[in-house]
Structures are given as C-alpha cells and as structure tokens.
Design an enzyme around this catalytic site. Structure first.
Site, short mmCIF file in Angstrom:
data_model
loop_
_atom_site.label_atom_id
_atom_site.label_comp_id
_atom_site.label_asym_id
_atom_site.label_seq_id
_atom_site.Cartn_x
_atom_site.Cartn_y
_atom_site.Cartn_z
N GLY A 96 0.83 -1.20 0.00
CA GLY A 96 0.00 0.00 0.00
C GLY A 96 0.87 1.26 0.00
N SER A 193 4.74 -5.15 -3.09
CA SER A 193 4.57 -3.71 -3.20
C SER A 193 5.28 -2.99 -2.04
CB SER A 193 3.08 -3.37 -3.26
OG SER A 193 2.88 -2.04 -3.65
N TYR A 194 4.55 -2.25 -1.20
CA TYR A 194 5.20 -1.59 -0.07
C TYR A 194 5.70 -2.61 0.95
CZ TYR A 194 6.30 2.34 2.97
OH TYR A 194 6.97 3.27 3.73
N ASP A 347 0.40 5.01 -7.43
CA ASP A 347 1.33 5.04 -6.30
C ASP A 347 1.74 3.65 -5.85
OD1 ASP A 347 -0.47 7.79 -4.83
OD2 ASP A 347 1.24 7.81 -6.18
N HIS A 401 0.87 -6.55 -11.18
CA HIS A 401 1.37 -6.16 -9.87
C HIS A 401 1.11 -7.22 -8.81
CE1 HIS A 401 2.95 -3.34 -7.01
NE2 HIS A 401 1.83 -3.29 -6.31
#
Length: 426
Positions: A96, A193-194, A347, A401
């Site tokens: 996120g 991701s994050y 983002d 992703h």
C-alpha cells in the site's frame, strides 16, 4: 528498543521462578489456559459460502500488540491440508501502505479461497500457498482492514514503518504463545509492493532482537517479496522507463525526463514521477498495462486467463457482510476496505525496471547469470539471476502487480523453489 510488555517475556519470567512457589505456578497455569481459550475462540468453524470438503483448519481474530494504547492486529491463519506439522510458517504482508493482507493476499491472490462474483460464496484456489506452508495473513499496521487502535496521540503521532515493524514483531511473539507448536518452526516473511519496506524491516527487528537477547525468538529462514518498492526515486525512474519502453509515453517526453530529472529529492515532481506524467497515460491500468482499467461485465476475464479485474468489488461485498465478520471473529459493523481510496493505483505500482535499478544499486556479484525458468508444463515461467549470498532476482512472465492473481501457478513454482532453497527449474 521495543518498550512494550511482551507476553513472551512474561512466560520466561514465570518459568525462571522457583517451582515451589505455588502462586507463580498458578499464574503460569492461568496464562496457559488463557492462551488455549483464545486459540479455541479464534477457530473458524466455516466461512459463509465456503465450498464443501474443506480439509484444513483456519483461524482468525485479534492479537494485542500494545495494551496500554489499545493496538490490536487482526490475522487470518490457514494451515496446510496435509502434514501441517512438518511444513514451514509464512507471514504474508500486503503493501500500500494501507492495503489489506486479508483482502488482497488471502482473498485475491494466494489464499485457499477466491470470492465469486455474487460476493456471497467462495471457491477453492488450487494454487493456494497453504499447499506448501501454513500461512498467516496479517492486517497491518493498525487501521488497516479489521485491525484497529484507540484514538489517542501516541497512536496518531507515532505511526510509521518503525512502529509497524515493532508491532508486527510483538504480534508474532504473542501469536506464537497462542500457537506454541509453531515455536522453532522454519519461518519466512513474504509480501508485495510496499511490503518491500515491511518485509526487510521486520526481518531486521527479528534479527536485532535475537542478537540483543542472545536467543532465537523466531526461526527466520528467509524473505520473499514481489514487485517491491525499495527506493522511491529508483522506483520513479524505473517506472517511467518501463512506460516509455512499452510505448505508453513518447520519445520526446522520455527525452525531456532524461534531460531534466536526476531522480533525487531536488527533482520537480511534475516531470519526474509517474503521477506527474499521469495525463499521458490515462486510461491504462498501471497494475497491468495490458489489462482493463475498469470493472465491466465484458472485462471480467480481462486479457489474462483467469484474472478478473472486478474481484476487489466481490471481496469488499463479502467482507462487509455481518455474517462473514462474525465468522472471522472481527469487530462487526466494520466498514472494511481493501485499500484506502486515496491511495491511487499509480502510487502502488512497481515495475520490473524499478526492481532492476534497486538490485543493481546493491552492487552484488552475480553467481548464476540470467536464465529462463520453467513451469511443470515446460513453459517459460520467467527469468532468474542469483547473486552472492543467495540473493535471488526472478521475473514472472505475464504477471501484473499482484503476481499470484495473474499467474498463480508460476507464483507457486517460485515459492516451492524458494522454500527448498534452490533456484526455480531451468
């Protein structure tokens, strides 16, 4: 230094007391009985709409990570259908920041179920990761999904990656008291991701605490991250190059980016970020540039076999059902979201080009050069290269992703090889 009172240390203190001290023994027995009751209370009898013949145990509930400030992390845990006692333990952390490991990881990617379009029933995911391991999906940090914290200044003003890593470490120690058979089990941290921040930061805390106290709190064996964001500036540079190389921005715009951007803090974000170039790539779904951006009935299978761009809506409908929240032992009437709507898709996208820039920055010697790896059907699953110390960089062909959503079989092949400590088949 972590300042929280940790249940694990309480147990050590009790065990070190004199065996003749009846009050200490009583405290220990009450503690053991309490954790056993919490575990039993967390057992899920059945999720609403789940398919028949589910052959594995599943649990869900809250673990307190800070009693003083009221921080509670929510988890969903699935054991392996076969030989769970011999299989490793994996903690999954979605990115996120602020996206749900339950919603994305468990329900859209690598969990045992997928939500059907009716938003009420489930189907089995034959490529679920609990075929190979026992998996915890943790909604972290507090405020994500069903996890929560009381509304006080400490929880509001001290949020950040360090707090997240410390809270997750405390969660693991307390969770292991609830599931003591997993103490000493081979343990891995995985994410996306994050999670490129969350996963190595948690690994650092585990290693630091073990070295500080000269004891192995958690038997950490490795970390596994997909499409990670590792460095913001290299992520921007790599994403822009990826978009240019795939024909989504013009040569002239790319030349302007190369001429004006250093990908350091002094850059102008209007030029030197994907967000700044958004007007040139509108209408494209950044998590997979070849997939539909919006959810339409005609696009439910997308352009990737088996991938449904509408699945987030099915999951949100399912997890916002009162019956489901009760079955998960979550706080009822929670307005559950997969991700905060203010975090745009742009983002949260991390291209392979960005990862290459970050890997190159490590300056590690190559031990196994770039080569193809294959699925059991003898298809090219992607490419892989290994570096000194066992660090491995692998691509997954045809994945967006959320790799296990787009290419579930290929993701499972990579996980199998990772857990075996070897490169995927060549």
């Amino acid at each position: 230094m972590i300042r929280h009172t940790i249940t694990f240390f309480l147990l050590l203190l009790l065990l070190s007391a004199s065996p003749t001290d009846a009050s200490q023994e009583d405290q220990l027995m009450r503690f053991i009985e309490s954790t056993a009751k919490k575990r039993q209370a967390d057992r899920i009898t059945a999720l609403p709409g789940q398919p028949p013949r589910v052959n594995f145990d599943q649990y869900a509930g809250y673990v307190t990570v800070n009693e003083e400030y009221g921080r509670e992390l929510f988890y969903y845990f699935v054991e392996a259908p076969y030989e769970a006692a011999t299989k490793p333990l994996i903690l999954w952390l979605s990115g996120g920041p602020g996206c749900s490991s339950l919603g994305y990881g468990a329900m859209m990617e690598l969990g045992p179920f997928r939500v059907n379009p009716d938003g009420k029933t489930l189907r089995r995911n034959k490529h679920a990761w609990n075929n190979l391991a026992n998996v915890i999906f943790l909604e972290s940090p507090t405020g994500v999904g069903f996890s929560y914290a009381s509304n006080n200044s400490d929880n509001i003003n001290k949020r950040g990656d360090q707090r997240t890593a410390e809270d997750t470490f405390v969660f693991l120690l307390n969770w292991l008291e609830r599931f003591p058979e997993y103490k000493g089990r081979d343990f891995y941290i995985a994410g996306e991701s994050y999670g490129g921040h969350y996963v190595p930061q948690l690994a650092t805390v585990i290693t630091f605490m073990s070295e500080l106290h000269r004891t192995t709190f958690i038997n950490l064996h490795g970390i596994f991250v997909g499409n990670p964001i590792l460095d913001n500036y290299k992520n921007s540079e790599g994403n822009l190059e990826f978009l240019w190389s795939h024909g989504l921005i013009s040569d002239e715009i790319w030349a302007g980016i190369r001429a004006n951007c250093t990908f350091t803090p002094k850059d102008d974000g209007r030029w030197c970020s994907v967000l700044g170039q958004a007007s040139h790539i509108s209408g494209i779904y950044p998590r997979n540039i070849y997939d539909p951006r919006i959810c339409l009935p005609s696009a439910r299978e997308g352009y990737m076999a088996g991938y449904d761009p509408c699945m987030e809506y099915y999951v949100e409908a399912y997890l916002n059902t009162g019956e489901v929240q009760e079955a998960l032992h979550a706080r009822t009437n929670t307005n559950w979201l997969a991700c905060p709507r203010t975090s745009g898709d742009l983002d949260s996208t991390c291209s392979i080009t960005s990862t290459r820039y970050s890997v190159k920055d490590l300056n590690l010697p190559v031990t196994t050069p770039w080569r193809a790896w294959y699925t059991p059907d003898f298809e090219v699953g992607g490419y892989v290269q290994q570096y000194e110390g066992g660090f491995t960089f692998a691509s997954v062909r045809g994945a967006g992703h959320l790799v296990p959503s787009y290419q579930p079989e290929r993701a499972l092949v990579l996980l199998y090889s990772f857990l075996k400590g070897r490169l995927p088949p060549g």
